[in-house]
Design a protein around this motif. Structure first.
Motif, PDB file in Angstrom:
ATOM      1  N   GLY A  35      10.209  10.211  -6.443  1.00 26.39           N
ATOM      2  CA  GLY A  35      11.106  10.193  -5.287  1.00 26.39           C
ATOM      3  C   GLY A  35      12.486   9.658  -5.643  1.00 26.39           C
ATOM      4  O   GLY A  35      13.508  10.204  -5.223  1.00 26.39           O
ATOM      5  N   THR A  36      12.515   8.592  -6.426  1.00 26.72           N
ATOM      6  CA  THR A  36      13.794   7.996  -6.826  1.00 26.72           C
ATOM      7  C   THR A  36      14.634   8.984  -7.642  1.00 26.72           C
ATOM      8  O   THR A  36      15.826   9.204  -7.359  1.00 26.72           O
ATOM      9  N   VAL A  37      13.999   9.597  -8.642  1.00 24.58           N
ATOM     10  CA  VAL A  37      14.708  10.573  -9.475  1.00 24.58           C
ATOM     11  C   VAL A  37      15.125  11.786  -8.653  1.00 24.58           C
ATOM     12  O   VAL A  37      16.228  12.334  -8.819  1.00 24.58           O
ATOM     13  N   GLY A  38      14.230  12.193  -7.720  1.00 28.24           N
ATOM     14  CA  GLY A  38      14.529  13.366  -6.886  1.00 28.24           C
ATOM     15  C   GLY A  38      15.790  13.169  -6.054  1.00 28.24           C
ATOM     16  O   GLY A  38      16.655  14.065  -5.989  1.00 28.24           O
ATOM     17  N   TRP A  45      22.707  10.313  -5.389  1.00 29.31           N
ATOM     18  CA  TRP A  45      22.789   8.900  -5.040  1.00 29.31           C
ATOM     19  C   TRP A  45      22.584   8.068  -6.305  1.00 29.31           C
ATOM     20  O   TRP A  45      22.036   8.543  -7.318  1.00 29.31           O
ATOM     21  N   ASN A  46      22.977   6.780  -6.226  1.00 23.52           N
ATOM     22  CA  ASN A  46      22.713   5.906  -7.370  1.00 23.52           C
ATOM     23  C   ASN A  46      21.246   5.469  -7.360  1.00 23.52           C
ATOM     24  O   ASN A  46      20.509   5.723  -6.395  1.00 23.52           O
ATOM     25  N   PHE A  47      20.814   4.797  -8.405  1.00 25.84           N
ATOM     26  CA  PHE A  47      19.396   4.439  -8.574  1.00 25.84           C
ATOM     27  C   PHE A  47      18.904   3.544  -7.447  1.00 25.84           C
ATOM     28  O   PHE A  47      17.824   3.778  -6.881  1.00 25.84           O
ATOM     29  N   ASP A  49      20.067   3.047  -4.314  1.00 30.36           N
ATOM     30  CA  ASP A  49      19.957   3.735  -3.029  1.00 30.36           C
ATOM     31  C   ASP A  49      18.770   4.692  -3.017  1.00 30.36           C
ATOM     32  O   ASP A  49      18.052   4.810  -2.013  1.00 30.36           O
ATOM     33  N   SER A  50      18.553   5.387  -4.140  1.00 35.36           N
ATOM     34  CA  SER A  50      17.443   6.345  -4.226  1.00 35.36           C
ATOM     35  C   SER A  50      16.107   5.623  -4.136  1.00 35.36           C
ATOM     36  O   SER A  50      15.175   6.070  -3.450  1.00 35.36           O
ATOM     37  N   LEU A  51      15.968   4.479  -4.842  1.00 28.33           N
ATOM     38  CA  LEU A  51      14.733   3.707  -4.801  1.00 28.33           C
ATOM     39  C   LEU A  51      14.478   3.150  -3.409  1.00 28.33           C
ATOM     40  O   LEU A  51      13.354   3.209  -2.892  1.00 28.33           O
ATOM     41  N   PHE A  52      15.546   2.617  -2.778  1.00 31.88           N
ATOM     42  CA  PHE A  52      15.417   2.052  -1.440  1.00 31.88           C
ATOM     43  C   PHE A  52      14.978   3.111  -0.436  1.00 31.88           C
ATOM     44  O   PHE A  52      14.059   2.886   0.359  1.00 31.88           O
ATOM     45  N   PHE A  53      15.580   4.283  -0.486  1.00 36.02           N
ATOM     46  CA  PHE A  53      15.232   5.339   0.466  1.00 36.02           C
ATOM     47  C   PHE A  53      13.818   5.861   0.210  1.00 36.02           C
ATOM     48  O   PHE A  53      13.088   6.197   1.156  1.00 36.02           O
ATOM     49  N   THR A  54      13.404   5.883  -1.061  1.00 33.48           N
ATOM     50  CA  THR A  54      12.044   6.325  -1.389  1.00 33.48           C
ATOM     51  C   THR A  54      11.015   5.359  -0.810  1.00 33.48           C
ATOM     52  O   THR A  54      10.014   5.775  -0.213  1.00 33.48           O
ATOM     53  N   ILE A  55      11.291   4.069  -0.955  1.00 29.84           N
ATOM     54  CA  ILE A  55      10.338   3.075  -0.470  1.00 29.84           C
ATOM     55  C   ILE A  55      10.234   3.073   1.046  1.00 29.84           C
ATOM     56  O   ILE A  55       9.123   3.045   1.610  1.00 29.84           O
ATOM     57  N   ILE A  56      11.383   3.135   1.744  1.00 30.89           N
ATOM     58  CA  ILE A  56      11.305   3.133   3.218  1.00 30.89           C
ATOM     59  C   ILE A  56      10.709   4.439   3.730  1.00 30.89           C
ATOM     60  O   ILE A  56      10.095   4.478   4.801  1.00 30.89           O
ATOM     61  N   THR A  57      10.844   5.497   2.956  1.00 26.22           N
ATOM     62  CA  THR A  57      10.230   6.771   3.338  1.00 26.22           C
ATOM     63  C   THR A  57       8.709   6.684   3.217  1.00 26.22           C
ATOM     64  O   THR A  57       7.971   7.097   4.122  1.00 26.22           O
TER      65      THR A  57
END
Length: 355
Positions: A35-38, A45-47, A49-57
């Motif tokens: 999800g983060t890489v996607g 997005w930067n790493f 923001d991508s990780l944060f959005f993946t986790i809340i998703t």
């Protein structure tokens, strides 16, 4: 229960669930990574923001989607949610089974019991968690003997433990199974005591035991007098007919109440804890060839010699002072536990140690 014992089966089940739990965690980490890489690729997005959005998703906390999220990213997010929820629910269900079912604790408890059983030698095996087995175990505890309770019913054993109100080594399994008997150390045991309610079951267990350890001492209760001969043919050393024991005791209590009361008093006196005990005369003991007068047990340990059992199984009751003690004799004494221990130490001394 064949080949694999109760412990083996529990361990295999636990190991399987642990593997499944670990695999689900690995898959979940891979989903977070994907999800983060996607999002980094699809939305630039930067790493963080991508990780944060993946986790809340994956956690489905309910944050609104960014207004400029592309259609491809929306589809990617939907797939991410579905896969994440599936893996998380599976992981939680596996973890919950450890806690609710107590499998880890059960395995550890069984391992602890088995470690104790495996360390026993010259112990006793009590077969049957019924009323007779209850009194046998009570006496074993009182005499501080090492023993194992064996029964095939987990429910019956747990009820037994509640009644006896103390922790004892036990094993769940069928006593007619050779593997089970070997697990409880039948090859190292001193005796096996059969208390099953069925004479036929006691007979089958005795035959199984004799096929593994031909010379082991077997003691069995019997309900039907007609079964006594059959159990004797099976090689059982001592047979206790319950109706005969109960009848004799009831008759003695009616006709000789003072004698019965006296015997119970000297055996169960809490102040002195007197007990009848057998003391074997070992090889090279200094008492061999000497008379009871020369040994002078009353002076050394202050106890009463009730009888001397000779090697030919003849017993000399109320032995005289000139009775000669020989190798292999058994002295039956009445005394306190500490003095009986002292007597064992005395007779185990060799002649060479005293010279």
């Amino acid at each position: 229960m064949k080949g694999g014992t109760c412990l083996d089966q529990m361990s295999e089940t636990l190991a399987l669930k642990i593997r499944r739990f670990v695999i689900s965690i690995i898959i979940f980490v891979l989903i977070v990574f994907t999800g983060t890489v996607g999002y980094m690729v699809l939305e630039d997005w930067n790493f963080l923001d991508s990780l944060f959005f993946t986790i809340i998703t994956l956690s489905t906390v309910g944050y609104s989607l960014p207004a400029d999220l592309s259609s491809v990213s929306q589809i990617f997010t939907a797939v991410l949610i579905l896969s994440g929820i599936t893996v998380v629910l599976y992981s939680l269900s596996t973890l919950t089974s450890f806690i609710v079912e107590g499998e880890m604790r059960n395995v550890l408890e069984v391992r602890k019991r088995m470690k104790k059983i495996n360390g026993m030698n010259n112990h006793y095996i009590v077969v049957g968690a019924g009323k007779t087995g209850f009194f046998v175990c009570q006496n074993m505890l009182k005499e501080k003997k090492d023993f194992v309770l064996l029964d095939k019913s987990e429910e019956r054993v747990q009820q037994f433990l509640k009644e006896i109100n103390t922790e004892i080594p036990y094993f769940i399994g069928d006593a007619k199974n050779e593997t089970v008997l070997e697990e409880v150390g039948v090859k190292r045991a001193d005796s096996i005591i059969l208390t099953l309610p069925s004479d036929v079951d006691n007979l089958f267990v005795a035959l199984t035991v004799k096929s593994i350890v031909p010379k082991i001492n077997i003691i069995s209760k019997v309900n039907d007098p007609e079964s006594v001969k059959k159990l004797s043919y099976a090689g059982i050393n001592k047979i206790v007919l319950e109706s005969e024991i109960s009848g004799n005791r009831l008759a003695y209590m009616a006709t000789r109440p003072n004698i019965v009361s006296f015997l119970e008093t000297i055996i169960h006196t809490p102040e002195k804890d007197l007990q009848l005990e057998e003391v074997d005369i070992p090889k090279n003991s200094w008492v061999i060839g000497k008379s009871l007068k020369e040994i002078a047990l009353p002076d050394k340990v202050d106890m009463i010699v009730i009888a001397v059992r000779k090697k030919d199984n003849n017993s000399i009751f109320n032995p005289k002072a000139n009775t000669i003690i020989e190798e292999g004799d058994i002295i039956i004494v009445l005394g306190e536990d500490s003095k009986i221990k002292r007597l064992r130490e005395i007779v185990e001394q060799e002649s060479s140690q005293l010279s």
